[in-house]
Structures are given as C-alpha cells and as structure tokens.
Write a protein that holds these residues in place. Structure first.
Motif, short mmCIF file in Angstrom:
data_model
loop_
_atom_site.label_atom_id
_atom_site.label_comp_id
_atom_site.label_asym_id
_atom_site.label_seq_id
_atom_site.Cartn_x
_atom_site.Cartn_y
_atom_site.Cartn_z
N VAL A 75 4.35 4.79 1.74
CA VAL A 75 3.22 4.36 2.57
C VAL A 75 3.72 4.30 4.01
CG1 VAL A 75 1.64 2.45 3.06
CG2 VAL A 75 2.12 3.08 0.69
N PRO A 76 2.99 4.88 4.96
CA PRO A 76 3.46 4.89 6.35
C PRO A 76 3.67 3.49 6.91
CG PRO A 76 1.54 6.33 6.09
CD PRO A 76 1.70 5.56 4.81
N VAL A 77 4.68 3.36 7.76
CA VAL A 77 4.96 2.11 8.45
C VAL A 77 3.70 1.68 9.20
CG1 VAL A 77 6.33 1.03 10.27
CG2 VAL A 77 7.41 2.63 8.68
N GLY A 78 3.38 0.41 9.09
CA GLY A 78 2.20 -0.12 9.75
C GLY A 78 0.99 -0.18 8.83
N PHE A 79 1.07 0.49 7.68
CA PHE A 79 -0.05 0.48 6.73
C PHE A 79 0.28 -0.33 5.47
CE2 PHE A 79 -1.07 4.06 9.40
CZ PHE A 79 -2.45 3.96 9.53
N GLU A 80 1.49 -0.89 5.40
CA GLU A 80 1.85 -1.71 4.25
C GLU A 80 0.93 -2.93 4.20
OE1 GLU A 80 4.03 -1.00 6.74
OE2 GLU A 80 5.86 -0.16 5.90
N GLY A 81 0.52 -3.29 2.99
CA GLY A 81 -0.32 -4.47 2.81
C GLY A 81 -1.79 -4.27 3.19
N LYS A 82 -2.18 -3.05 3.44
CA LYS A 82 -3.56 -2.77 3.85
C LYS A 82 -4.35 -2.01 2.78
CE LYS A 82 -2.52 -3.07 8.70
NZ LYS A 82 -2.46 -4.49 8.71
N GLY A 83 -3.77 -1.91 1.58
CA GLY A 83 -4.47 -1.26 0.48
C GLY A 83 -4.22 0.22 0.34
N VAL A 84 -3.39 0.79 1.22
CA VAL A 84 -3.13 2.24 1.16
C VAL A 84 -2.39 2.60 -0.13
CG1 VAL A 84 -1.95 4.17 2.28
CG2 VAL A 84 -3.13 2.47 3.67
N GLY A 85 -1.36 1.83 -0.47
CA GLY A 85 -0.59 2.09 -1.70
C GLY A 85 -1.46 1.99 -2.93
N SER A 86 -2.26 0.95 -3.02
CA SER A 86 -3.16 0.79 -4.17
C SER A 86 -4.17 1.92 -4.23
CB SER A 86 -3.89 -0.55 -4.09
OG SER A 86 -2.99 -1.62 -4.23
N LEU A 125 0.39 9.97 6.70
CA LEU A 125 0.24 10.50 5.35
C LEU A 125 0.97 9.60 4.36
CD1 LEU A 125 -1.04 13.09 4.15
CD2 LEU A 125 1.24 14.10 4.21
N ALA A 126 0.22 9.06 3.40
CA ALA A 126 0.83 8.35 2.27
C ALA A 126 0.99 9.39 1.16
CB ALA A 126 -0.08 7.21 1.80
N TYR A 127 1.99 9.22 0.32
CA TYR A 127 2.16 10.19 -0.76
C TYR A 127 2.87 9.61 -1.98
CZ TYR A 127 6.87 10.87 1.22
OH TYR A 127 8.14 10.68 1.69
#
Length: 107
Positions: free
Chosen positions: A50-61, A30-32
């Motif tokens: 942003v969950p660990v492992g999802f950084e740099g994959k566009g989740v934050g954007s 879960l990103a929040y």
C-alpha cells in the motif's frame, strides 16, 4: 484527503512479465498484491503493498476484497502467504469461504 470511493476503482490484473500482480490505482499511486499460479487453479498471494500515506485509509482492505472477488469469480483457489492478507482473513474469515486452497487454513 477525501474519502475514497473504492467501488468506482477497477482492479487490474497485471499478468505480464515475471511479477504478476493485482493493481489498484489510487490517486497517482498504485497499491498491489503480488501472486503466483503454481498448480492449476491455486493462486499464491505473496505480498501486499500500500503506498505511503494511504495506510489506514482502507486501501489495503479494498485491494484484498477486490482480489478475493476476482479469485472467486474466476474459479481459483487461494493460498494466503502474505502476512497482511492472512491478518485480513483472520478478521474476515467469511471472505475465504469456498476459495481457500487445500492445506491452508485461517488462524
């Protein structure tokens, strides 16, 4: 990890309890973005996770973009307190047009 189609993931406004936040479920994580509404229609965006492992994959954007769409669609103004969100808006100032709260600026 395969490319994630964020257009098919719905933003959840979890406004129950003391910590209000927009949530974006990604796989089993879960990103929040935490927020507060203090004065009328001003939404203070205070923290992005942003969950660990999802950084740099566009989740934050993706969660920022969906949150800004929600703010715009529901006639809120936003106060970008979160450093990640402020950094995103410096790169994409057009996303803040018309929804930036009085007294706040990009840059």
């Amino acid at each position: 990890m395969d490319k994630i189609d964020f257009s098919q993931i719905e933003l959840i406004n979890n406004d129950q309890g003391s910590k209000k936040r927009f949530e974006l479920p990604v796989e089993d994580k879960l990103a929040y973005i935490e927020y507060m509404v203090v004065r009328g229609n001003v939404m203070y965006l205070t923290h992005t996770e942003v969950p660990v492992g999802f950084e740099g994959k566009g989740v934050g954007s993706a969660i920022v973009s969906k949150t800004l769409d929600y703010i715009r669609a529901n006639n809120y103004k936003m106060a970008p307190i979160c450093p990640f969100l402020a950094s995103y808006l410096k790169r994409h100032p057009e996303h803040a047009e018309g929804i930036l709260a009085d007294g706040f600026r990009i840059g």
